[in-house]
Write an enzyme that holds these catalytic residues in place. Structure first.
Site, PDB file in Angstrom:
ATOM      1  N   GLU A   1     -19.659  11.610 -16.414  1.00  0.00           N
ATOM      2  CA  GLU A   1     -21.082  11.398 -16.130  1.00  0.00           C
ATOM      3  C   GLU A   1     -21.642  10.241 -16.933  1.00  0.00           C
ATOM      4  O   GLU A   1     -22.402   9.442 -16.414  1.00  0.00           O
ATOM      5  CB  GLU A   1     -21.877  12.679 -16.436  1.00  0.00           C
ATOM      6  CG  GLU A   1     -23.379  12.516 -16.234  1.00  0.00           C
ATOM      7  CD  GLU A   1     -24.171  13.782 -16.517  1.00  0.00           C
ATOM      8  OE1 GLU A   1     -23.565  14.863 -16.596  1.00  0.00           O
ATOM      9  OE2 GLU A   1     -25.400  13.683 -16.663  1.00  0.00           O
TER      10      GLU A   1
ATOM     11  N   TYR B   1     -36.977 -10.012   1.807  1.00  0.00           N
ATOM     12  CA  TYR B   1     -37.647 -11.281   1.529  1.00  0.00           C
ATOM     13  C   TYR B   1     -37.454 -12.334   2.611  1.00  0.00           C
ATOM     14  O   TYR B   1     -38.135 -13.350   2.620  1.00  0.00           O
ATOM     15  CB  TYR B   1     -37.209 -11.836   0.174  1.00  0.00           C
ATOM     16  CG  TYR B   1     -38.141 -11.421  -0.935  1.00  0.00           C
ATOM     17  CD1 TYR B   1     -39.476 -11.824  -0.926  1.00  0.00           C
ATOM     18  CD2 TYR B   1     -37.704 -10.632  -1.976  1.00  0.00           C
ATOM     19  CE1 TYR B   1     -40.340 -11.441  -1.929  1.00  0.00           C
ATOM     20  CE2 TYR B   1     -38.565 -10.242  -2.994  1.00  0.00           C
ATOM     21  CZ  TYR B   1     -39.884 -10.662  -2.957  1.00  0.00           C
ATOM     22  OH  TYR B   1     -40.739 -10.284  -3.950  1.00  0.00           O
TER      23      TYR B   1
ATOM     24  N   ASP C   1     -22.352  16.805 -18.241  1.00  0.00           N
ATOM     25  CA  ASP C   1     -23.120  17.639 -19.162  1.00  0.00           C
ATOM     26  C   ASP C   1     -23.209  19.059 -18.619  1.00  0.00           C
ATOM     27  O   ASP C   1     -23.196  19.273 -17.403  1.00  0.00           O
ATOM     28  CB  ASP C   1     -24.544  17.095 -19.316  1.00  0.00           C
ATOM     29  CG  ASP C   1     -24.587  15.825 -20.160  1.00  0.00           C
ATOM     30  OD1 ASP C   1     -23.579  15.527 -20.833  1.00  0.00           O
ATOM     31  OD2 ASP C   1     -25.629  15.150 -20.143  1.00  0.00           O
TER      32      ASP C   1
END
Lengths: 436, 436
Positions: free
Chosen positions: B265, B179, B317
């Protein structure tokens, strides 16, 4: 304050950036307007005086008028809200429900749950409260009916699981709850929906059931509180800040010498404020949910606002999405309307970035973004919302946004320098009491 | 420890859950195998002895063998890596680059940047280092050429902006950087890409440029560190934990009496571990990035691992995505390979949930999920990755996953009770030294 920290927060551009702006001269003329605004800034003591007025108003408003409730409006019979309950009373409520079931079975009538309807046809926006509540419609969920036996069984199971969680004095997520009986629940949307039913049935918030959502929010600034017994001083949380705890019932002992709460939509602005220790210059508490507000951050904000009686100023992007986020903090989301009184923080002031700021602060054209058709539609939809209509200033701003079809992010202010936000924009906003 | 906290962490199911499990008997038979595993657990002192062996091994490995570098492998001429530099030396490097440009211009040769290629054809996986590095190919970016004038200008501008940031001693985000000169950069991908170029050119990490990514991670447990001068004791961070700071160069003075780091996780598992104060029973530091690892969490993990010389155990997982996340922590992502030595943490042990755990712990069929075609493909792709092939145990597990076409989340362990993870699964894993 270390020498380093002082250096970081001094006003005026350091010599170093002279070379940078010299380089940029070739590319664009330096924005003298932005530097002109810097000159408007009065000494901090004067700005603080203006902030203190807002603080005093919030304090006296909070202590003189107690918050309206459904019963004040004679709506408590026709509408339904849940409230925070401690573990013991939720357990008692479950035991009572089970005893009633047992009595009903022994009397040969089988058993049935009376479940409040959470459908949108049963929802009502109450302007006096400025939030959505549930009407009193409810439906029967008998065990001895083919169409409801499954849901009745799930309801009984969820009641028993919640009871076990409360007795163990732990907190679990919705996902944990689902996995305790996948065979019965089949998919998580079923256990989630019944969990909301149970919350309505028992008349307590979901957090009272000790089923929590994941946390995203962070807080930094002039706040001390306890998280599960640990004392947290948010002025000593570095730049990263303190992660807002997922379980609000373990949060306690809030203390603060802040004059206001600064609610920030985005991570990047939060980091700027934290690194510049903005709260040391203007005593405040800075909080963000990093985008769409999560339940934990909403509960935490409400808790701060009600216990500390502080005014809340919001810094969001100048687009419909920024205002949508404000509306979730203020009025809640429709699918959790039964819990709206505990999740919402009314009376948040829209500090910026507002559509009128784009011209006022002469944000360069190239830092403004054209609104998409979808953005414009979202803006027009917001203009139809009660919570916007109630505030003339907001309607004007939103009208301007939709007409100019321009939006801008908080970050667009970086075009005047990385610290323009903390050194010029926010102080000037506070000085001019420029909030709606 | 308060009475409350002790109650929450006691082993054995409390009387309260008896009613819950009685209720569940109607719905499914209680899993006696899960309770049988609980009986296998030895006293904590014995489990800790096994953990201490792992800790000692990690400590002696770290102090006896210094980490391999490119120059040890005689690759420093052929490959390129960046390193952490302090603000003063980065400024010096920029000043040198600008002086060289000026000299070149004065000598009538104009100026040009020599920019290392970050294309995948210029990337190399080095098995000895177990990470991806850049080869030495680079390209010239002359100002006086129609095809490169734009990029050369952007490069000069980014150099000047970074210099200003370093001189102010602040940190900014990539979005802030964009920006400051939207007209030149046009879109953020252009300033981002040149920022990576500049990092390679100067031979320093992106965090050394004080351009930071947003933070997502949280940490809790046996760790004390300073964040921007504030002392943070992570055993006193309640359940919410401490948000990991976005700017690693303000993190210092790491101290710990932990025996290992537990990398988690997901948020929900982190919350369970934090609420049960798992780190009090087994001294450890618990950290999560809540899904896909962000740069700040990766830097923080590496910092802990190298300074404290602690072994890292991962709880993810049991699906290809969980392993993919491990690979990002261990080997880095391809688009930041030039920075791989600073972002990666080699030698993370895969504690669980592993495909073989599903049968070993008899995770109920209904808590396992069928893998989609896409999952299976991702699993097969992983089997081709060098970092998997190097570890026979991992290949076996992944083979099993792809063959059984079953996956499971950490949360699936909740089917044996909400605290099965902290009371049985993890202690048993540690006791049996069951990591790969």
């Amino acid at each position: 304050m270390s020498e380093k920290k002082r250096r970081r927060t001094e006003a005026g551009p350091p010599a170093a950036s002279a070379s940078a702006s010299a380089a940029s001269k070739k590319l664009r003329r330096p924005d003298s307007h932005a530097q002109g605004l810097r000159k408007l800034l009065k000494p901090d003591a004067e700005i603080l005086a203006s902030v203190r007025e807002m603080y005093d108003a919030a304090q006296s408003a909070a202590s003189s008028s107690k918050a309206l409730t459904l019963s004040d409006l004679s709506l408590s019979a026709a509408c339904r809200e849940v409230s925070d309950c401690d573990a013991a009373s939720v357990q008692l409520a479950i035991e009572r429900a089970v005893l009633a079931m047992a009595r009903s079975i022994l009397a040969g009538r089988g058993f049935s749950f009376d479940v409040p309807s959470r459908a949108s046809s049963n929802q009502l926006y109450v302007p006096e409260l400025d939030r959505i509540v549930l009407r009193d419609k409810s439906s029967s969920r008998p065990f001895a009916s083919l169409s409801t036996v499954r849901k009745a069984t799930i309801t009984a199971r969820v009641l028993s699981l919640v009871y076990a969680v409360l007795r163990r004095d732990i907190h679990v997520t919705k996902r944990d709850l689902f996995y305790t009986d996948v065979k019965l629940f089949q998919d998580q949307s079923q256990s989630d929906a019944v969990l909301d039913d149970v919350s309505c049935m028992l008349g307590c918030t979901r957090s009272s059931l000790h089923v929590v959502a994941s946390e995203k929010g962070v807080v930094v600034g002039r706040l001390v509180f306890t998280d599960d017994g640990d004392r947290i001083d948010c002025t000593k949380m570095g730049i990263g800040g303190k992660a807002i705890p997922p379980n609000i019932d373990r949060v306690g002992n809030l203390e603060s010498d802040a004059l206001f709460i600064l609610l920030v939509e985005k991570d990047a602005a939060f980091m700027r404020l934290a690194e510049d220790r903005f709260y040391n210059r203007f005593p405040c508490i800075i909080v963000t949910a990093k985008g769409q507000p999560d339940v934990a951050t909403r509960l935490f904000l409400r808790r701060m606002k009600t216990e500390l009686k502080l005014p809340v100023l919001a810094l969001v992007d100048s687009d419909p999405y920024g205002l949508k986020i404000l509306s979730v903090y203020m009025c809640g989301s429709k699918n959790m309307s039964y819990d709206s009184s505990n999740l919402t923080t009314p009376d948040i002031k829209w500090l910026g970035v507002r559509p009128s700021d784009l011209d006022k602060y002469r944000v360069p054209e190239q830092c403004r973004l054209p609104m998409t058709e979808q953005d414009v539609k979202a803006g027009k939809d917001l203009l139809e919302e009660d919570f916007v209509k109630r505030n003339g200033g907001w309607v004007k701003e939103l009208d301007m946004m939709v007409k100019t079809r321009q939006k801008a992010e908080i970050q667009a202010l970086s075009s005047f320098g990385f610290q323009y936000l903390t050194e010029v924009y926010l102080p000037l906003k506070l000085q001019q009491r420029d909030w709606l």
